[in-house]
Design a protein around this motif. Structure first.
Motif, PDB file in Angstrom:
ATOM      1  N   ALA A  16      16.951  36.266   2.298  1.00 40.10           N
ATOM      2  CA  ALA A  16      17.814  36.412   3.470  1.00 40.10           C
ATOM      3  C   ALA A  16      17.301  35.577   4.632  1.00 40.10           C
ATOM      4  CB  ALA A  16      17.898  37.883   3.877  1.00 40.10           C
ATOM      5  N   SER A  17      15.976  35.526   4.800  1.00 39.84           N
ATOM      6  CA  SER A  17      15.389  34.699   5.858  1.00 39.84           C
ATOM      7  C   SER A  17      15.634  33.228   5.596  1.00 39.84           C
ATOM      8  CB  SER A  17      13.882  34.962   5.955  1.00 39.84           C
ATOM      9  OG  SER A  17      13.630  36.266   6.393  1.00 39.84           O
ATOM     10  N   LEU A  18      15.422  32.813   4.353  1.00 39.69           N
ATOM     11  CA  LEU A  18      15.598  31.399   4.000  1.00 39.69           C
ATOM     12  C   LEU A  18      17.041  30.951   4.222  1.00 39.69           C
ATOM     13  CD1 LEU A  18      14.217  29.709   0.782  1.00 39.69           C
ATOM     14  CD2 LEU A  18      16.449  29.143   1.678  1.00 39.69           C
ATOM     15  N   VAL A  19      17.996  31.728   3.707  1.00 36.15           N
ATOM     16  CA  VAL A  19      19.399  31.329   3.806  1.00 36.15           C
ATOM     17  C   VAL A  19      19.848  31.282   5.261  1.00 36.15           C
ATOM     18  CG1 VAL A  19      21.762  32.004   3.250  1.00 36.15           C
ATOM     19  CG2 VAL A  19      19.985  32.131   1.497  1.00 36.15           C
ATOM     20  N   GLU A  24      21.215  28.032  10.161  1.00 35.50           N
ATOM     21  CA  GLU A  24      21.019  27.696  11.567  1.00 35.50           C
ATOM     22  C   GLU A  24      20.487  26.277  11.733  1.00 35.50           C
ATOM     23  OE1 GLU A  24      20.315  30.107  14.630  1.00 35.50           O
ATOM     24  OE2 GLU A  24      20.275  32.021  13.586  1.00 35.50           O
ATOM     25  N   PHE A  25      19.605  25.843  10.846  1.00 38.45           N
ATOM     26  CA  PHE A  25      19.112  24.469  10.949  1.00 38.45           C
ATOM     27  C   PHE A  25      20.172  23.465  10.516  1.00 38.45           C
ATOM     28  CE2 PHE A  25      14.935  26.240  11.645  1.00 38.45           C
ATOM     29  CZ  PHE A  25      14.345  25.285  12.462  1.00 38.45           C
ATOM     30  N   GLY A 163      18.750  23.127   5.171  1.00 37.14           N
ATOM     31  CA  GLY A 163      19.760  22.855   6.190  1.00 37.14           C
ATOM     32  C   GLY A 163      19.970  21.377   6.419  1.00 37.14           C
ATOM     33  N   PHE A 164      18.873  20.629   6.428  1.00 37.14           N
ATOM     34  CA  PHE A 164      18.983  19.180   6.620  1.00 37.14           C
ATOM     35  C   PHE A 164      19.704  18.519   5.454  1.00 37.14           C
ATOM     36  CE2 PHE A 164      17.527  14.840   6.109  1.00 37.14           C
ATOM     37  CZ  PHE A 164      17.683  14.326   7.388  1.00 37.14           C
ATOM     38  N   LEU A 165      19.330  18.911   4.224  1.00 40.14           N
ATOM     39  CA  LEU A 165      19.973  18.321   3.052  1.00 40.14           C
ATOM     40  C   LEU A 165      21.452  18.673   3.000  1.00 40.14           C
ATOM     41  CD1 LEU A 165      17.181  18.972   0.397  1.00 40.14           C
ATOM     42  CD2 LEU A 165      17.814  16.770   1.401  1.00 40.14           C
ATOM     43  N   LEU A 166      21.780  19.899   3.352  1.00 38.35           N
ATOM     44  CA  LEU A 166      23.178  20.316   3.361  1.00 38.35           C
ATOM     45  C   LEU A 166      23.961  19.539   4.419  1.00 38.35           C
ATOM     46  CD1 LEU A 166      25.191  22.307   2.118  1.00 38.35           C
ATOM     47  CD2 LEU A 166      24.506  23.968   3.855  1.00 38.35           C
ATOM     48  N   ALA A 282      15.930  12.029   0.433  1.00 39.69           N
ATOM     49  CA  ALA A 282      14.972  12.073  -0.675  1.00 39.69           C
ATOM     50  C   ALA A 282      13.620  12.582  -0.199  1.00 39.69           C
ATOM     51  CB  ALA A 282      14.839  10.682  -1.297  1.00 39.69           C
ATOM     52  N   ALA A 283      13.182  12.108   0.973  1.00 36.34           N
ATOM     53  CA  ALA A 283      11.896  12.539   1.509  1.00 36.34           C
ATOM     54  C   ALA A 283      11.923  14.003   1.916  1.00 36.34           C
ATOM     55  CB  ALA A 283      11.517  11.654   2.702  1.00 36.34           C
ATOM     56  N   VAL A 284      13.004  14.447   2.535  1.00 34.56           N
ATOM     57  CA  VAL A 284      13.105  15.844   2.977  1.00 34.56           C
ATOM     58  C   VAL A 284      13.185  16.791   1.778  1.00 34.56           C
ATOM     59  CG1 VAL A 284      14.520  17.495   4.254  1.00 34.56           C
ATOM     60  CG2 VAL A 284      14.109  15.223   5.199  1.00 34.56           C
ATOM     61  N   ALA A 285      13.853  16.371   0.705  1.00 38.51           N
ATOM     62  CA  ALA A 285      13.915  17.209  -0.501  1.00 38.51           C
ATOM     63  C   ALA A 285      12.518  17.446  -1.072  1.00 38.51           C
ATOM     64  CB  ALA A 285      14.814  16.545  -1.546  1.00 38.51           C
ATOM     65  N   LEU A 286      11.701  16.405  -1.114  1.00 38.57           N
ATOM     66  CA  LEU A 286      10.330  16.552  -1.607  1.00 38.57           C
ATOM     67  C   LEU A 286       9.522  17.462  -0.689  1.00 38.57           C
ATOM     68  CD1 LEU A 286       8.256  15.725  -3.702  1.00 38.57           C
ATOM     69  CD2 LEU A 286       7.713  13.731  -2.309  1.00 38.57           C
ATOM     70  N   LYS A 287       9.741  17.325   0.602  1.00 39.70           N
ATOM     71  CA  LYS A 287       9.053  18.178   1.577  1.00 39.70           C
ATOM     72  C   LYS A 287       9.401  19.643   1.346  1.00 39.70           C
ATOM     73  CE  LYS A 287       9.748  20.383   5.741  1.00 39.70           C
ATOM     74  NZ  LYS A 287      10.851  21.245   6.184  1.00 39.70           N
ATOM     75  N   GLY A 288      10.684  19.949   1.114  1.00 35.43           N
ATOM     76  CA  GLY A 288      11.089  21.319   0.867  1.00 35.43           C
ATOM     77  C   GLY A 288      10.468  21.888  -0.397  1.00 35.43           C
ATOM     78  N   ALA A 289      10.417  21.074  -1.455  1.00 30.29           N
ATOM     79  CA  ALA A 289       9.832  21.538  -2.715  1.00 30.29           C
ATOM     80  C   ALA A 289       8.341  21.801  -2.585  1.00 30.29           C
ATOM     81  CB  ALA A 289      10.093  20.503  -3.804  1.00 30.29           C
ATOM     82  N   ALA A 290       7.667  21.030  -1.729  1.00 33.72           N
ATOM     83  CA  ALA A 290       6.218  21.179  -1.576  1.00 33.72           C
ATOM     84  C   ALA A 290       5.826  22.349  -0.687  1.00 33.72           C
ATOM     85  CB  ALA A 290       5.632  19.882  -1.002  1.00 33.72           C
ATOM     86  N   THR A 291       6.755  22.889   0.090  1.00 33.95           N
ATOM     87  CA  THR A 291       6.413  23.902   1.087  1.00 33.95           C
ATOM     88  C   THR A 291       5.718  25.135   0.502  1.00 33.95           C
ATOM     89  OG1 THR A 291       8.160  23.185   2.596  1.00 33.95           O
ATOM     90  CG2 THR A 291       7.354  25.430   2.860  1.00 33.95           C
ATOM     91  N   PRO A 292       6.267  25.812  -0.524  1.00 33.78           N
ATOM     92  CA  PRO A 292       5.565  27.007  -1.040  1.00 33.78           C
ATOM     93  C   PRO A 292       4.229  26.686  -1.695  1.00 33.78           C
ATOM     94  CG  PRO A 292       7.471  26.473  -2.421  1.00 33.78           C
ATOM     95  CD  PRO A 292       7.552  25.591  -1.221  1.00 33.78           C
ATOM     96  N   LEU A 293       4.113  25.506  -2.281  1.00 36.22           N
ATOM     97  CA  LEU A 293       2.843  25.124  -2.907  1.00 36.22           C
ATOM     98  C   LEU A 293       1.751  24.964  -1.855  1.00 36.22           C
ATOM     99  CD1 LEU A 293       4.215  22.473  -5.446  1.00 36.22           C
ATOM    100  CD2 LEU A 293       3.745  24.908  -5.832  1.00 36.22           C
TER     101      LEU A 293
END
Length: 434
Positions: A16-19, A24-25, A163-166, A282-293
């Motif tokens: 719920a927080s993520l969505v 909002e972003f 949000g940025f990718l969307l 492409a760069a932002v998608a990689l950033k999002g995937a790396a966040t939890p790691l």
């Protein structure tokens, strides 16, 4: 053995927080993309191309100025009345303001009133987003076990990437499907109108969230702060200033890549709008995937060491990124952007767990959000303006002035992080039977 439902509850809260944060972003970023691509000619047609871009980025920056005010208003609500109400009020405000931006007539119809309306609506966007971060982060951080707080609190930090990718995916699709004239006439408005549907979906998802146990304990013991902002200003002002300075370079790097580079690539280098958007995405998608790691590394090795490493990496990478961007070659531009985003995420993946731990629970929603959003003014609001001004008249070479500005800011943030304590809890030890 009876199965506990704690993990599903945490997952539901984190989702719920993520969505909500992503929505909002999305609202916030769609304005930045439009400012880089079309708002200058449509709302400031009497200006030169450079001045029009600067004016559009000026209205973009107003959203960052409003964010600390939003963190004060919604932080007071969060510390006095609960984290949960913040999630609803901030989403409604940001979504309504974003839809309204898509309905504002251009300068050709309203004259000077058109950019004035943009300014007001952008301010309201920033006000709502300033409240969103604190509520969303505390919802997960205060429910999570201490040894995994960084991981669970990182879910809202994935929201900006989504949000940025969307936002840019919608813009990219419209840009590819429409002619330049159609996009400038009405196509740019469609992403703003879509924000209304997204806001409704986010509100429905957030109806099931529960109040955090830490706030519930404060309310039951009647130990809530009477005036959270006054208490933060009196007892935690140094901490707020240090966190604002520490996080400023993360904002600067992110918006240099996602906002300024779009204008620089299309206007100075002649790269098509579609190519620039695809490279940044492409760069932002990689950033999002790396966040939890990266957040897991923060739980294991500490929040501050990763923040220091991210600042150092930013300082080392800004000149190579400027050179790679200037090649105007998609592969090299993506390489430059990816390096910058990895340096950024090394800091920002862990701050959602870090900042709440720096403040006591009774003023946590105000203190953490004010420090975080003040950094947005220092780094996010100023960077597109400063970078655009530095590239004016800089000749045909790479934008070394922008690289120097970002490097100096990264070193400044490094010093601020060095003055902050680490807050990682001690690792759990297995119980040994007697």
């Amino acid at each position: 053995m009876r199965k506990t439902n704690k993990p599903p509850t945490l997952l539901r809260l984190a989702s719920a927080s993520l969505v909500g944060t992503a929505i909002e972003f999305y609202d916030f970023f769609i304005y930045g993309t439009a400012a880089a691509l079309v708002l200058g000619p449509l709302f400031f047609p009497t200006f030169s191309p450079l001045a029009g871009t600067l004016a559009a980025f000026g209205t973009f920056g107003v959203g960052f100025v409003a964010r600390p005010l939003g963190s004060v208003v919604f932080g007071h609500i969060g510390d006095r009345y609960g984290r949960r109400p913040v999630l609803f009020a901030s989403l409604v405000l940001t979504g309504a303001a974003t839809v309204a931006v898509g309905c504002v007539p251009t300068y050709a119809t309203l004259g000077i009133a058109a950019p004035a309306l943009l300014l007001v609506l952008r301010f309201l966007q920033g006000l709502g987003l300033g409240g969103e971060w604190g509520g969303a982060v505390l919802l997960t951080a205060e429910h999570a076990p201490p040894h995994r707080r960084g991981l669970w609190a990182s879910f809202p930090q994935i929201g900006p990437s989504v949000g940025f990718l969307l936002a840019n995916g919608v813009t990219l699709a419209l840009s590819a499907a429409l002619t330049d004239a159609q996009f400038a006439s009405w196509g740019w408005r469609v992403p703003f109108w879509a924000a209304g549907l997204l806001a409704v979906a986010g509100l429905l998802l957030r109806t099931s969230v529960a109040e955090t146990p830490e706030f519930t304990a404060l309310a039951e013991s009647d130990t809530r702060a009477g005036a959270p902002l006054a208490e933060v200003a009196r007892r935690h002002w140094r901490l707020v200033l240090l966190t604002a300075g520490a996080l400023a370079t993360g904002y600067a790097v992110f918006y240099a890549v996602t906002t300024w580079s779009l204008a620089y690539g299309t206007e100075r280098l002649g790269v098509s709008r579609t190519v620039m958007l695809a490279c940044v995405m492409a760069a932002v998608a990689l950033k999002g995937a790396a966040t939890p790691l990266v957040a897991l590394l923060g739980d294991r090795y500490g929040r501050r060491p990763l923040c220091l490493a991210g600042c150092a990496a930013s300082a080392l990478w800004m000149f190579p990124m400027a050179g790679l961007l200037h090649t105007a070659e998609p592969v090299w531009m993506v390489t430059g952007f990816v390096g910058a985003m990895l340096a950024f995420v090394t800091m920002f993946a862990v701050v959602a767990g870090y900042l709440p731990e720096l403040y006591e629970p009774r003023v946590r929603c105000t203190g953490a959000a004010v420090g975080y959003n003040l950094a947005g003014v220092l780094g996010g609001a100023l960077t597109p303006l400063v970078a655009t001004a530095l590239t004016d008249g800089a000749g045909e070479g790479p934008p070394w002035g922008v690289a120097a500005y970002l490097t100096v800011l990264a070193l400044f943030s490094l010093g601020c992080f060095a003055l902050l304590p680490d807050t990682r809890p001690e690792p759990r030890t297995a119980s040994v039977p007697a």
